[in-house]
Design a protein around this motif. Structure first.
Motif, PDB file in Angstrom:
ATOM      1  N   ALA A 275      56.053 -16.914  71.707  1.00 39.13           N
ATOM      2  CA  ALA A 275      55.907 -15.569  72.265  1.00 39.13           C
ATOM      3  C   ALA A 275      54.431 -15.182  72.227  1.00 39.13           C
ATOM      4  O   ALA A 275      53.743 -15.417  71.238  1.00 39.13           O
ATOM      5  CB  ALA A 275      56.737 -14.567  71.478  1.00 39.13           C
ATOM      6  N   GLU A 276      53.981 -14.606  73.316  1.00 40.76           N
ATOM      7  CA  GLU A 276      52.606 -14.110  73.401  1.00 40.76           C
ATOM      8  C   GLU A 276      52.657 -12.585  73.425  1.00 40.76           C
ATOM      9  O   GLU A 276      53.175 -11.990  74.369  1.00 40.76           O
ATOM     10  CB  GLU A 276      51.922 -14.658  74.655  1.00 40.76           C
ATOM     11  CG  GLU A 276      50.462 -14.282  74.783  1.00 40.76           C
ATOM     12  CD  GLU A 276      49.829 -14.874  76.024  1.00 40.76           C
ATOM     13  OE1 GLU A 276      49.863 -14.191  77.077  1.00 40.76           O
ATOM     14  OE2 GLU A 276      49.327 -16.012  75.958  1.00 40.76           O
ATOM     15  N   LEU A 277      52.117 -11.943  72.389  1.00 45.24           N
ATOM     16  CA  LEU A 277      52.167 -10.497  72.254  1.00 45.24           C
ATOM     17  C   LEU A 277      50.776  -9.900  72.427  1.00 45.24           C
ATOM     18  O   LEU A 277      49.779 -10.488  71.991  1.00 45.24           O
ATOM     19  CB  LEU A 277      52.719 -10.092  70.882  1.00 45.24           C
ATOM     20  CG  LEU A 277      54.157 -10.520  70.549  1.00 45.24           C
ATOM     21  CD1 LEU A 277      54.528 -10.047  69.164  1.00 45.24           C
ATOM     22  CD2 LEU A 277      55.133  -9.970  71.581  1.00 45.24           C
ATOM     23  N   GLN A 278      50.724  -8.727  73.062  1.00 52.07           N
ATOM     24  CA  GLN A 278      49.473  -7.988  73.235  1.00 52.07           C
ATOM     25  C   GLN A 278      49.467  -6.831  72.234  1.00 52.07           C
ATOM     26  O   GLN A 278      50.301  -5.936  72.307  1.00 52.07           O
ATOM     27  CB  GLN A 278      49.356  -7.460  74.669  1.00 52.07           C
ATOM     28  CG  GLN A 278      49.438  -8.544  75.734  1.00 52.07           C
ATOM     29  CD  GLN A 278      48.299  -9.528  75.657  1.00 52.07           C
ATOM     30  OE1 GLN A 278      47.196  -9.191  75.241  1.00 52.07           O
ATOM     31  NE2 GLN A 278      48.561 -10.761  76.057  1.00 52.07           N
ATOM     32  N   VAL A 279      48.524  -6.882  71.290  1.00 53.15           N
ATOM     33  CA  VAL A 279      48.438  -5.890  70.219  1.00 53.15           C
ATOM     34  C   VAL A 279      47.239  -4.985  70.476  1.00 53.15           C
ATOM     35  O   VAL A 279      46.157  -5.477  70.836  1.00 53.15           O
ATOM     36  CB  VAL A 279      48.303  -6.582  68.847  1.00 53.15           C
ATOM     37  CG1 VAL A 279      48.191  -5.549  67.732  1.00 53.15           C
ATOM     38  CG2 VAL A 279      49.498  -7.490  68.614  1.00 53.15           C
ATOM     39  N   PRO A 280      47.365  -3.661  70.310  1.00 50.64           N
ATOM     40  CA  PRO A 280      46.215  -2.759  70.487  1.00 50.64           C
ATOM     41  C   PRO A 280      45.041  -3.157  69.596  1.00 50.64           C
ATOM     42  O   PRO A 280      45.222  -3.642  68.478  1.00 50.64           O
ATOM     43  CB  PRO A 280      46.783  -1.391  70.108  1.00 50.64           C
ATOM     44  CG  PRO A 280      48.253  -1.506  70.365  1.00 50.64           C
ATOM     45  CD  PRO A 280      48.618  -2.922  70.050  1.00 50.64           C
ATOM     46  N   GLU A 281      43.855  -2.935  70.116  1.00 55.67           N
ATOM     47  CA  GLU A 281      42.636  -3.333  69.415  1.00 55.67           C
ATOM     48  C   GLU A 281      42.511  -2.671  68.046  1.00 55.67           C
ATOM     49  O   GLU A 281      41.960  -3.253  67.107  1.00 55.67           O
ATOM     50  CB  GLU A 281      41.432  -2.974  70.288  1.00 55.67           C
ATOM     51  CG  GLU A 281      40.085  -3.304  69.675  1.00 55.67           C
ATOM     52  CD  GLU A 281      38.942  -2.808  70.530  1.00 55.67           C
ATOM     53  OE1 GLU A 281      37.783  -3.029  70.147  1.00 55.67           O
ATOM     54  OE2 GLU A 281      39.208  -2.188  71.588  1.00 55.67           O
ATOM     55  N   SER A 282      43.028  -1.459  67.894  1.00 52.67           N
ATOM     56  CA  SER A 282      42.888  -0.725  66.635  1.00 52.67           C
ATOM     57  C   SER A 282      43.600  -1.408  65.471  1.00 52.67           C
ATOM     58  O   SER A 282      43.279  -1.165  64.311  1.00 52.67           O
ATOM     59  CB  SER A 282      43.420   0.699  66.793  1.00 52.67           C
ATOM     60  OG  SER A 282      44.777   0.678  67.223  1.00 52.67           O
ATOM     61  N   TYR A 283      44.565  -2.270  65.762  1.00 55.84           N
ATOM     62  CA  TYR A 283      45.304  -2.969  64.709  1.00 55.84           C
ATOM     63  C   TYR A 283      44.792  -4.388  64.486  1.00 55.84           C
ATOM     64  O   TYR A 283      45.389  -5.139  63.710  1.00 55.84           O
ATOM     65  CB  TYR A 283      46.800  -3.037  65.052  1.00 55.84           C
ATOM     66  CG  TYR A 283      47.483  -1.696  65.095  1.00 55.84           C
ATOM     67  CD1 TYR A 283      47.848  -1.039  63.924  1.00 55.84           C
ATOM     68  CD2 TYR A 283      47.780  -1.091  66.304  1.00 55.84           C
ATOM     69  CE1 TYR A 283      48.483   0.194  63.971  1.00 55.84           C
ATOM     70  CE2 TYR A 283      48.415   0.144  66.354  1.00 55.84           C
ATOM     71  CZ  TYR A 283      48.762   0.776  65.179  1.00 55.84           C
ATOM     72  OH  TYR A 283      49.391   1.989  65.226  1.00 55.84           O
ATOM     73  N   ALA A 284      43.716  -4.778  65.143  1.00 58.48           N
ATOM     74  CA  ALA A 284      43.248  -6.169  65.080  1.00 58.48           C
ATOM     75  C   ALA A 284      42.889  -6.583  63.659  1.00 58.48           C
ATOM     76  O   ALA A 284      43.190  -7.706  63.227  1.00 58.48           O
ATOM     77  CB  ALA A 284      42.051  -6.358  66.011  1.00 58.48           C
ATOM     78  N   ASN A 285      42.241  -5.690  62.904  1.00 53.79           N
ATOM     79  CA  ASN A 285      41.813  -6.040  61.544  1.00 53.79           C
ATOM     80  C   ASN A 285      42.977  -6.129  60.569  1.00 53.79           C
ATOM     81  O   ASN A 285      42.813  -6.664  59.463  1.00 53.79           O
ATOM     82  CB  ASN A 285      40.798  -5.019  61.035  1.00 53.79           C
ATOM     83  CG  ASN A 285      39.505  -5.059  61.823  1.00 53.79           C
ATOM     84  OD1 ASN A 285      39.129  -6.100  62.354  1.00 53.79           O
ATOM     85  ND2 ASN A 285      38.827  -3.930  61.914  1.00 53.79           N
ATOM     86  N   ASP A 286      44.142  -5.602  60.929  1.00 55.02           N
ATOM     87  CA  ASP A 286      45.309  -5.643  60.043  1.00 55.02           C
ATOM     88  C   ASP A 286      46.144  -6.895  60.237  1.00 55.02           C
ATOM     89  O   ASP A 286      47.044  -7.155  59.432  1.00 55.02           O
ATOM     90  CB  ASP A 286      46.191  -4.408  60.279  1.00 55.02           C
ATOM     91  CG  ASP A 286      45.464  -3.114  59.963  1.00 55.02           C
ATOM     92  OD1 ASP A 286      44.621  -3.133  59.061  1.00 55.02           O
ATOM     93  OD2 ASP A 286      45.730  -2.099  60.640  1.00 55.02           O
TER      94      ASP A 286
END
Length: 418
Positions: A275-286
């Protein structure tokens, strides 16, 4: 003659109606009572809101799972491409969507130049093999001649030794002169020298023949490697499927002229999906490799783990890959849309409330409900999940707050709920 009906008319007296004044008086008293009650219970209320239009939630204690909601699609974890091994004309044996097995011939490339080169190198190999056979015959012939020379030298040496012994016996009996004895000694020395040189020449000749034979054999071996490599290249002209699956996109037209290493088609391994998921940039460090992910594919709920995180950001989103916990997932297709929930952390015994639009106010204020009045209180919020918000200060278990949007409240200290 009757002039009119005045003699028949009677005067009827109307009874007073006390119903309407009574209802009016009751309504006035109800309004006065309600208004007074509202003024008593909400001296500072400046805004009145219909309670039925609000969302109210109770503060509770429980386990808060911090998570991220994301959307994505199904992608093939293994989707190799088939490439042309040489320049030539390609013949495609499959069409897009066909099912193939690993090792099946899916395309054939015709390369006249490579085939011609193979025939030339095979001819050169046959010539070198013939040269090697002739060299072996010459070596045997020369070895035989050298053996003959050495044997003749041995015979001459034996004869010289025999004549030397005869001369010594004859000189003792005074049958020959001293000159004849010395001649026999010289002949022996000459025979010994000849035999010694013959041995050295034979040894050197054998080494030379062995070197020449080894050189000829090396040429044959080298040419055999060239032929083997060309045969491998010719066999690779039959392009085989590297995985079992289906044919994806055809990247060239049938019978087209292709270059070396040009992509011909794409294969999709049906046994390896991710699965390829697109995650908002604000959560990248988490995000972190190995985090648990809950995926919803159609009506099926499955679990997976975060296997890859893209190092770059595109359109304010980070691309991630999720590996399924099981491979026997049914009814999934390439590029099928899905939704996912990435579990960041799990907190036990947390004071929390249902997530709502009240967070738009910054998460530092809430309206606590007390019967028909909602009072503005200051709060501190912590981590958030898809469904819940952690409360750090300002509220306690059992408190009810409005979780709707506060834009219409105009920062009032109290709200009257009607």
């Amino acid at each position: 003659m009757i002039r009119d009906t005045s003699a028949q008319d009677q005067v009827v007296k109307q009874k007073p109606n006390f119903v309407k004044p009574a209802l009016l008086l009751t309504g006035v008293l109800a309004v006065i009572t309600w208004t007074g009650f509202a003024m008593i219970n909400s001296d500072t209320a400046t805004v009145s809101v219909n309670k039925a239009q609000l969302k109210i939630a109770t503060v509770i204690k429980g386990d808060l799972v911090r998570d991220i909601s994301a959307t994505g699609k199904i992608v093939a974890a293994n989707a190799p491409k088939a490439y042309s091994p040489e320049q030539g004309f390609v013949t495609l044996n499959v069409k897009a969507g066909d099912t193939v097995e690993k090792g099946q011939v899916i395309a054939e490339v015709e390369s006249p130049e490579l085939n011609n080169n193979l025939k030339q190198q095979e001819s050169e190999l046959a010539r070198l093999q013939g040269e090697l056979a002739r060299s072996e015959l010459d070596a045997r012939r020369q070895a035989l001649a050298l053996a003959k020379t050495l044997d003749l030298a041995q015979v001459e040496l034996n004869a010289a030794e025999r004549e030397n012994r005869r001369a010594k016996i004859s000189i003792e009996k005074r049958l020959i002169s001293q000159i004849d004895l010395e001649k026999a000694v010289d002949d022996l020395a000459k025979a010994q020298l000849t035999f010694k040189h013959a041995e050295q020449e034979v040894a050197l000749a054998k080494d030379t023949l062995a070197f020449e034979l080894q050189s000829a054999k090396s040429q044959v071996v080298r040419q055999q490697l060239v032929v083997d490599e060309l045969m491998r290249q010719v066999s690779n002209l039959s392009v085989k499927a590297s995985v079992s699956g289906i044919v994806g996109n055809l990247l060239v037209q049938p019978k087209a002229l292709v270059n070396k290493n040009q992509a011909l088609l794409t294969l999709v391994d049906l046994s390896a999906f991710e699965a390829e998921l697109q995650v908002p940039e604000s959560y990248a460090n988490d995000l972190g490799i190995g985090m648990e992910v809950e995926l919803k594919i159609g009506s099926e709920q499955i679990k997976g783990t975060l296997s890859a995180i893209s190092p770059e950001v595109n359109n304010r989103e980070v691309t991630t890959r999720v590996r399924f916990a099981k491979n026997d997932i049914s009814n999934i297709r390439q590029n099928q849309r899905l939704s996912g929930r990435i579990l960041l952390e799990n907190r036990d015994d947390v004071l929390m409330v249902k997530r709502g639009s009240f967070l738009n106010a910054g998460g530092y204020v809430a309206y606590k409900v007390n019967e028909d009045v909602a009072e503005r209180v200051e709060i501190n919020t912590g981590v958030t999940s898809i469904n819940s918000v952690e409360i750090l200060a300002g509220l306690k278990t059992g408190d009810q707050i409005i979780i709707s949007n506060y834009d219409t409240f105009k920062n009032a200290d109290a709200i009257l709920l009607r």
